[in-house]
Design a protein around this motif. Structure first.
Motif, PDB file in Angstrom:
ATOM      1  N   HIS A   6       2.123  -5.713   6.681  1.00 28.62           N
ATOM      2  CA  HIS A   6       2.907  -5.102   5.600  1.00 28.62           C
ATOM      3  C   HIS A   6       2.381  -3.684   5.371  1.00 28.62           C
ATOM      4  O   HIS A   6       1.342  -3.314   5.906  1.00 28.62           O
ATOM      5  N   HIS A  63       0.996  -1.854   2.934  1.00 24.62           N
ATOM      6  CA  HIS A  63      -0.072  -1.407   2.028  1.00 24.62           C
ATOM      7  C   HIS A  63      -1.197  -0.700   2.776  1.00 24.62           C
ATOM      8  O   HIS A  63      -1.579  -1.098   3.876  1.00 24.62           O
ATOM      9  N   ASP A  75      -4.372  -0.541   2.532  1.00 25.92           N
ATOM     10  CA  ASP A  75      -5.594  -1.245   2.957  1.00 25.92           C
ATOM     11  C   ASP A  75      -5.369  -2.084   4.221  1.00 25.92           C
ATOM     12  O   ASP A  75      -6.300  -2.722   4.718  1.00 25.92           O
ATOM     13  N   HIS A  76      -4.116  -2.080   4.717  1.00 24.73           N
ATOM     14  CA  HIS A  76      -3.799  -2.762   5.983  1.00 24.73           C
ATOM     15  C   HIS A  76      -3.276  -1.785   7.033  1.00 24.73           C
ATOM     16  O   HIS A  76      -3.113  -2.160   8.191  1.00 24.73           O
ATOM     17  N   HIS A 107       5.295 -10.989  -0.560  1.00 23.57           N
ATOM     18  CA  HIS A 107       4.288 -10.100  -1.169  1.00 23.57           C
ATOM     19  C   HIS A 107       4.856  -8.680  -1.266  1.00 23.57           C
ATOM     20  O   HIS A 107       4.532  -7.912  -2.178  1.00 23.57           O
ATOM     21  N   ASP A 160      -1.060 -10.514   3.408  1.00 23.74           N
ATOM     22  CA  ASP A 160      -1.377 -10.761   1.999  1.00 23.74           C
ATOM     23  C   ASP A 160      -0.524 -11.845   1.353  1.00 23.74           C
ATOM     24  O   ASP A 160      -0.521 -11.987   0.129  1.00 23.74           O
TER      25      ASP A 160
HETATM   26 ZN   LIG Z   1      -0.992  -5.998   0.336  1.00 23.82          ZN
END
Ligand SMILES: [Zn+2]
Length: 306
Positions: free
Chosen positions: A99, A101, A103-104, A176, A195
């Motif tokens: 996804h 975000h 942090d990914h 999510h 997530d």
């Molecule tokens: Zn996430």
């Protein structure tokens, strides 16, 4: 008359802005990337989980290159690359993204420059290309450069094959975010959930970009069908787990959803719902701070109110 109407309208705009600003929550303190160490867990059959800061990474090694799932934060690229180089001299051929975000996906740019083909749901590409804004904190992530965008996108599913190994990548709508995918390596019986699942902490739910608590529960049910009792689960955050742990996590989501819904039905505001500490038992179990416990109530509340 015109003047008073105009000033009344202006007052309403100001009030609206103030109400929106009040709902913003403080940012989490930035991680100290220099101190982060990448920990590698061997899941068998040349498949690994890498833990650092941000979302967990899954690595599948073949004789013709590496398939990697998610890329954590940009400043960790060199450390992640070194951790993978300790497993194999092969280059990273595919970077699958669960996804959008940061942090990914923060490592996308550097891994893209290294030559990895980035694969993700088409909505991930849209969010990365346009930039995004965090619904709780107002934090803005700027548009990503072209090299960081997925080169290969899909709508429902795609299978990435490399030297006899396969990563089955499947989209679940509105969980999510609006672009979640999970990745199953059948030959290792390893399931990377992104997530949709987190262990030992509350999940975030991106209610601005298509996520909801009911979507999370529906998504977890699909993952429970995809897994068997021997499957190693790589969650978005937290340690490697089992299907039984995913069942416990689902029970937590349902309990929290019902508790927050009861507060909404009783007419409580979002701040009142947070103050009521409806998940005190899980707060204690997870040992997370007031910011994290409050934010979980807020994302559940907002996704139920929507
Ligand atoms: Zn996430």
């Amino acid at each position: 008359m015109r003047m008073s109407l105009a000033s009344a309208a202006a007052a309403l705009v100001v009030l609206g802005a103030a109400a929106a600003a009040q709902q913003l929550q403080p940012l989490a303190p930035p991680p100290n990337f220099d101190a982060v160490q990448i920990k590698t867990a061997d899941l068998g059959n040349r498949t690994y989980m890498l833990e650092g800061e941000g979302g967990n990474i899954t690595v599948a090694v073949t004789d013709g290159g590496v398939i990697m799932v998610d890329s954590q934060f940009a400043p960790l690229h060199d450390k992640i690359k070194a951790a993978i180089a300790a497993l194999t001299p092969q280059p990273i051929r595919y970077l699958i993204i669960t996804h959008f975000h940061r942090d990914h996906t923060g490592g996308n740019e550097a891994f893209g420059k290294d030559g990895a083909t980035i694969v993700a749901h088409e909505n991930v590409k849209s969010r990365l290309a346009s930039g995004s804004r965090n619904g709780l904190t107002g934090n803005v992530v700027p548009p990503a450069p072209a090299i960081a965008l997925p080169k290969q996108t899909f709508t429902d599913e795609v299978i990435i094959r490399l030297q006899g190994r396969a990563a089955a990548v499947r989209h679940i709508p509105a969980v999510h975010t609006d672009g979640d995918a999970y990745v199953y390596f059948a030959d290792a019986n390893v399931l990377a959930t992104g997530d949709i699942v987190t262990f030992g902490r509350y999940p975030n739910i991106d209610f601005v970009y298509g996520g909801s608590i009911d979507g999370m529960i529906r998504g977890v049910d699909i993952l429970l069908q995809a897994a068997n009792d021997a499957t190693r689960i790589v969650p978005g955050h937290g340690p490697v787990g089992t299907k039984a742990m995913v069942r416990d996590y689902r029970a937590m989501l349902v309990t929290a959803r019902d508790r927050v819904q009861a507060l909404i039905s009783a007419g409580k505001t979002e701040d009142e719902a947070v103050a009521a500490k409806p998940n005190a038992d899980y707060d204690a179990k997870f040992g997370v701070d007031a910011r994290a416990t409050g934010n979980f109530v807020r994302v559940v509340y907002r996704s139920l109110k929507k």
